[in-house]
Design an enzyme around this catalytic site. Structure first.
Site, PDB file in Angstrom:
ATOM      1  N   CYS A   1     -61.973  -2.599 -71.406  1.00 28.48           N
ATOM      2  CA  CYS A   1     -60.703  -3.606 -71.329  1.00 28.48           C
ATOM      3  C   CYS A   1     -61.428  -4.573 -71.877  1.00 28.48           C
ATOM      4  O   CYS A   1     -60.178  -5.290 -72.672  1.00 28.48           O
ATOM      5  CB  CYS A   1     -61.350  -3.603 -69.375  1.00 28.48           C
TER       6      CYS A   1
ATOM      7  N   GLU B   1     -60.527  -5.938 -61.945  1.00 29.67           N
ATOM      8  CA  GLU B   1     -61.072  -6.515 -63.577  1.00 29.67           C
ATOM      9  C   GLU B   1     -59.738  -5.674 -63.668  1.00 29.67           C
ATOM     10  O   GLU B   1     -59.975  -4.094 -63.564  1.00 29.67           O
ATOM     11  CB  GLU B   1     -62.461  -5.642 -63.580  1.00 29.67           C
TER      12      GLU B   1
ATOM     13  N   LYS C   1     -64.007   5.895 -55.174  1.00 29.63           N
ATOM     14  CA  LYS C   1     -63.310   6.940 -56.063  1.00 29.63           C
ATOM     15  C   LYS C   1     -63.528   7.027 -57.614  1.00 29.63           C
ATOM     16  O   LYS C   1     -62.843   6.036 -57.900  1.00 29.63           O
ATOM     17  CB  LYS C   1     -62.122   7.066 -55.682  1.00 29.63           C
TER      18      LYS C   1
ATOM     19  N   GLU D   1     -52.111  -3.565 -74.089  1.00 29.51           N
ATOM     20  CA  GLU D   1     -53.448  -3.171 -74.839  1.00 29.51           C
ATOM     21  C   GLU D   1     -53.685  -1.352 -74.947  1.00 29.51           C
ATOM     22  O   GLU D   1     -52.501  -0.832 -73.764  1.00 29.51           O
ATOM     23  CB  GLU D   1     -54.109  -3.295 -72.722  1.00 29.51           C
TER      24      GLU D   1
END
Lengths: 528, 304
Positions: free
Chosen positions: A339, A305, A231, A436
Site C-alpha cells: 500500500c 489503513e 479475518k 493504485e
C-alpha cells in the site's frame, strides 16, 4: 529492521571480453570505480545479463500444509456451519493448496461470542504482566518456527522467500515482542489517563503481508486487553491458521484469538456484528469506505489503513546509487503489492536521462520467478484477479500514451507472474499516475523546482507515504513538512518497525499501527 | 423584536439593533439566498432574525477555509497560541455583552450566564497554552531496530467542519472550536440552530483577534439543511459531530465516510444538552486536539 530486498547483483556477461571492454569504459566514464558495485555497469539498453544462477530453492515441505483447514474459535478447529469450503491456490503454480472452511454469519457470531466471553471472563481481568508473558511466548514461538512460517507465507502469497524470511516473519515476531512489554505498562502510556481495553476487536487484513498484518492487528489489541476475531484474506489464510496453532502452543486462553476464513461477506458480517467494539481494517480505500459506512451511527471504534500512490522524489543532488536501490525497493518489493509502494517516481528533470538509463540497467538484473528460490527478487502476483487488474492498468498506461519498458526476463510457464514495469512520459492525468496498481509498475514523472515536486507529490487523494532523495538536510526537512503523507522516508524507502507508527493522511485512512500510537487505537482513555 | 414592543416614548433613546449575519472569509455577508429565520428565547420570545445560510454559503465557507489552511498550519505554534489567547482577551473585554446574549439565548439568570462566559474565556486560555505543547506530548522518537533516526510528529488535518452543540451556545461552541484551531486546522462552524446569536457575536471577536481571515467561518441556519452538505463535502477533512442531532448522526457519518473524513463523534450525553460543559475534567482534553491531528513518521538513515 534492515530490509535487504533488492540487493545489488553483478551484471557482467561472462565470457564476452570484447563487449565487456566497451561496457567497462562506459561504466568508468560514468564514475564507476569497480568497487562500488556494478549497478552502473550496464549500457542503459536493458540488455545487461545477470550471472547465471543455479536454482536455490528453500525446502517446500517445511510448510507442512494440511489438505483441509477449519475455523479457529475458542481454541478449537471447527467446521463452518453448513460445512462449505473454498480452495486456496498457490499463485506460483496455480495448483490447489488446501480446502478452507467458508464461514457464515452464524460462524462470525460464534467467533464474536467466544471473544466476548473470553473478554468478560478471562482475558479482560488478567493482570497485565500475565498478558505480557503470553505475548512474549507468542513472539518466541514465531521466532522458533520462523522458517516454517516463511516457507508457508511464500507458498500461499507468492512473495519471495528472501522477503518472507528476512522481513515479514521477523517483523511479525518483533511486533509481538514490542507490544508484549506494553501490556503491563499501560498506566505509563498516556499520562493522566487510564487506558482501558475496548472489548472485542474485529480485524480484517489483506493478502499482501498476511502474517505481518495479523501481527500488527493482534499484538496491540491483546496487549491492551482486548480479544479479537480476525479475518484473513481469502487468498492467503494459511499463515493465520498456522498462527492459531501458535496460540494453542502458547496456552493462550480460549476465545482470546479467533480466526474465521471466507470471502468479503464474512468481513461485512463481522463489521456489522453488534458484539464488536472496534473494527480495524487494512485494505483498499473502496472497501474501507464501505466499512466506515457500515460502522456509521454505531459506537464502534474504527481504524483504517487504506490505499496509497506514493511519490518517490529524487532531487538532482541525490546519492544516485542509493536512490536507484531505493526506487527499486520502493516499487518492486513484494511485487509492488504494497500500500505504501513508491509507485510514482518524481525525478528532477536535469538528472532524468541518467537516472532512467541506470534504472533500466538495474531492472535487467531483477530475477522474477519461483517464490521459494532464494535468489528470486520478484515472486508471483497473489491471484489471477490481481494479475488481471495489473495487466488492465498497464494496458491503460500504454493506451494513454505513456512509454512502457520491461526488461527481457523469462517468466515461469505457469503461475501469476508479471514483469517489472517502468513507464516514462507519464502525465499526472494518466490512470497509472492516479490509481493504485498494487503491482510491479513504476510511473515516472518529472519536476523542475521543489515546489513543483511538492505539488505533484500531493496531487492525489491518497496520503500514505512518500520518499525524498537529496543530500541536502534542510531540503529534506522542508519536503518532510510539505508532504501530506503519514510516513516519509528520506534517503530510504519501505522501512518498517514495531516502534514506528504507520498510517495514512487523507483517503489512505486514519489511525496508526505500530509504536505508542498503535496502542492508542485499542484503548479508551478514562479519567482516573 | 420583543424589545421593539417597548415604544420610543418621549425622552427615551431608541436602541440600535444588530443585524446578525454570517462570517465567511473574514467578512460578514448575509446569506446569498436572502433567507433568515426567527430566533427566540427558550421562553418563546423573539430575539432576532438570523441568517439562514444556504448550501452555496456553506460551499463558499469551505473554499475560504481551504484557502486559509496552509497559512494557519504554517504559523509557529507559539503564534497560534498567542492568537488564541488574544481571542480570550477580546472575549473578556466583552464580558457583559456576552453575558446578556447567553442569558437571552439560553434562558439563564445573569449570574449563570456570566459563569458560562467566564468559563469560555478560561477554556480559550487553557487551549491557547496547548499550542506549543501538544506535539511534545503526542510526538515520539522511535527506537527502531536498525540504524535510522525515526520520529513521529503531529500535523493538522486541514479543514474541519464543526457542528456546534445545540444547547450550550457559547461555552459548548468554544469547547469544540478551540481544540480544532489550536492544532492548526481551519474550521467551518454550523452554530447552534436555536441559539445562534452568541456564536455570531463570537465571530466579531474572532474578526478582531489577529486570527487570519477564514481560519474560522461561522454559519447560522438549519442543521438539517447544512450538516449533510458539510458531511458530504469532499474538501472537508474532518467533522465534529458533537452538536449533530441524534437523528442525523448515522446519515452524517455515512456521508462523511465517502471521503474518509476523520470524525469526532461526541459523547452520548451531549445529545440532549446534558453534557456539563463547565466541568473542566470532562470538557477540555488534549485528546480533542488530537482528534484532528495526523501523525507523520519520518525515517532517515544514520551513517557517515
Amino acid at each position: 529492521m534492515h530490509n535487504p530486498a533488492m540487493t545489488i547483483k553483478p551484471a557482467g556477461r561472462p565470457g564476452a571480453a570484447g563487449a565487456d571492454e566497451t561496457r567497462d569504459e562506459r561504466a568508468l566514464a560514468r564514475g564507476w570505480t569497480g568497487e562500488k558495485g556494478p549497478a552502473s555497469w550496464g549500457l542503459g539498453d536493458g540488455q545487461a545479463v545477470p550471472w547465471e544462477y543455479a536454482p536455490a530453492p528453500e525446502a517446500r515441505d517445511l510448510a507442512r500444509i494440511r489438505p483441509r483447514y477449519g475455523l479457529f474459535i475458542n481454541n478449537r478447529e471447527v467446521e463452518a456451519t453448513g460445512g462449505e469450503t473454498f480452495v486456496d491456490i498457490d499463485p506460483s503454480t496455480e495448483q490447489p493448496l488446501a480446502e478452507i472452511a467458508r464461514a457464515t454469519a452464524a460462524d462470525v457470531d460464534r467467533g464474536v461470542r467466544a471473544a466476548r466471553t473470553a473478554f468478560g471472563r478471562r482475558w479482560g481481568n488478567l493482570p497485565g504482566r500475565e498478558r505480557a508473558k503470553y505475548l512474549f511466548r507468542i513472539a518466541r514461538i514465531l521466532q522458533e518456527r520462523s522458517r516454517e512460517f516463511a516457507v508457508l507465507e511464500s507458498i500461499d502469497s507468492g512473495k519471495p522467500i528472501r522477503e518472507s524470511r528476512d522481513v515479514d516473519v521477523p517483523l511479525a515476531a518483533s511486533h509481538f515482542w514490542y507490544y508484549a512489554g506494553w501490556a503491563d505498562k499501560l498506566d505509563y502510556a498516556f499520562p493522566g489517563r487510564a487506558a482501558r481495553p475496548l472489548g472485542v476487536a474485529g480485524q480484517i487484513i489483506p493478502w499482501n503481508f498476511p502474517l505481518l498484518m495479523l501481527a500488527w492487528k493482534i499484538a496491540p489489541a491483546l496487549a491492551a486487553g482486548n480479544t479479537v476475531v480476525l479475518k484473513p484474506a481469502s487468498t492467503t489464510p494459511l499463515s493465520a491458521l498456522l498462527f492459531a496453532e501458535v496460540c494453542r502452543e502458547a496456552d493462550l486462553p480460549p476465545g482470546v484469538v479467533n480466526i474465521i476464513t471466507g470471502p468479503g461477506e464474512v468481513g461485512t458480517a463481522l463489521v456489522r456484528h453488534r458484539g464488536v467494539d472496534k473494527i480495524a481494517f487494512t485494505g483498499s480505500t473502496a472497501v474501507g469506505i464501505q466499512i466506515a459506512r457500515n460502522v456509521a451511527g454505531s459506537d464502534k471504534a474504527l481504524t483504517l489503513e487504506l490505499g496509497g500512490k506514493a511519490a518517490n522524489i529524487v532531487f538532482d543532488d541525490a546519492p544516485l546509487d542509493q536512490a536507484i536501490e531505493g526506487i527499486v525497493n520502493g516499487i518492486y518489493f513484494n511485487q509492488g503489492e504494497v500500500c505504501c509502494a513508491g509507485s510514482r517516481l518524481l525525478v528532477q528533470e536535469s538528472i532524468q536521462d541518467e537516472l532512467i538509463e541506470r534504472l533500466k540497467d538495474r531492472l535487467a538484473t531483477i530475477r522474477v520467478g519461483d517464490p521459494l528460490d532464494k535468489n528470486t527478487d520478484v515472486g508471483a502476483i497473489n491471484s489471477r484477479a490481481q494479475l488481471e487488474k495489473i495487466t488492465e492498468l498497464v494496458a491503460a498506461g500504454q493506451a494513454e500514451g505513456a512509454e512502457l519498458y520491461q526488461p527481457a526476463c523469462d517468466l515461469p510457464d505457469r503461475g501469476y507472474f508479471f514483469r517489472p514495469t517502468l513507464f516514462t512520459n507519464v502525465a499526472q492525468s494518466h490512470r497509472i499516475a492516479r490509481e493504485e496498481i498494487f503491482g510491479p509498475v513504476l510511473s515516472v514523472l518529472t519536476f523542475r523546482t521543489p515546489s513543483e515536486a511538492v505539488e505533484k507529490a500531493n496531487n492525489t487523494a491518497y496520503g500514505l507515504s512518500a520518499g525524498i532523495w537529496t543530500e541536502k538536510g534542510s531540503r529534506i526537512l522542508h519536503m518532510v513538512q510539505k508532504m501530506k503523507a503519514g510516513v516519509v522516508w528520506a534517503n530510504t524507502f519501505n522501512r518498517f518497525d514495531p516502534t514506528s507508527p504507520f498510517g495514512g493522511y487523507k483517503e489512505s485512512g486514519y489511525g496508526r499501527e505500530g509504536g505508542l500510537h498503535g496502542l492508542l487505537a485499542y484503548v479508551r482513555l478514562d479519567d482516573d | 423584536m420583543a424589545r421593539a414592543l417597548v415604544p420610543a416614548s418621549e425622552g427615551a433613546r431608541l436602541d440600535v439593533r444588530k443585524t446578525y449575519k454570517l462570517y465567511i472569509n473574514g467578512a460578514f455577508p448575509r446569506s446569498e439566498s436572502g433567507r433568515t429565520y426567527v430566533v427566540s428565547t427558550p421562553a418563546g420570545e423573539p430575539l432576532a432574525n438570523a441568517a439562514r445560510a444556504s448550501r452555496k454559503d456553506l460551499r463558499d465557507a469551505v473554499r475560504a477555509a481551504r484557502g486559509a489552511a496552509g497559512g494557519w498550519a504554517e504559523r509557529t505554534a507559539m503564534n497560534r497560541g498567542q492568537i488564541l489567547y488574544r481571542v480570550a482577551e477580546m472575549l473578556e473585554g466583552r464580558r457583559e455583552q456576552f453575558a446578556a446574549e447567553v442569558a437571552a439565548a439560553e434562558g439563564l439568570a445573569d449570574r449563570a450566564a456570566r459563569e458560562q462566559v467566564d468559563r469560555s474565556t478560561d477554556r480559550l486560555v487553557w487551549y491557547a497554552g496547548w499550542a506549543d505543547k501538544i506535539s511534545q506530548v503526542l510526538g515520539t522518537v522511535n527506537p527502531v531496530g536498525a540504524p535510522y533516526f525515526n520520529f513521529t510528529i503531529p500535523e493538522p488535518t486541514g479543514v474541519v467542519g464543526v457542528i456546534a452543540p445545540e444547547a450550550s451556545s457559547l461555552l459548548g461552541l468554544i469547547s469544540r472550536l478551540a481544540p480544532v484551531i489550536v492544532g492548526g486546522n481551519v474550521a467551518v462552524v454550523i452554530t447552534s440552530e436555536t441559539r445562534p446569536l452568541p456564536a455570531m457575536t463570537l465571530a466579531e471577536v474572532l474578526a478582531t483577534s489577529d486570527l487570519p481571515s477564514a481560519v474560522v467561518n461561522v454559519l447560522t441556519g438549519l442543521k438539517k439543511e447544512l450538516a449533510p452538505v458539510l458531511a458530504a463535502h469532499a474538501d472537508v477533512d474532518g467533522l465534529d459531530l458533537w452538536g449533530a442531532p441524534p437523528s442525523m448522526r448515522a446519515a452524517l457519518e455515512e456521508a462523511a465516510a465517502e471521503s474518509v473524513k476523520r470524525l469526532a463523534r461526541g459523547a452520548r450525553s451531549a445529545d440532549d444538552g446534558r453534557f456539563d460543559w463547565a466541568d473542566d475534567r470532562r470538557a477540555q482534553r488534549p485528546e480533542w486536539i488530537a482528534a484532528f491531528l495526523e501523525m507523520k513518521t519520518v525515517w532517515h538513515p544514520i551513517g557517515v
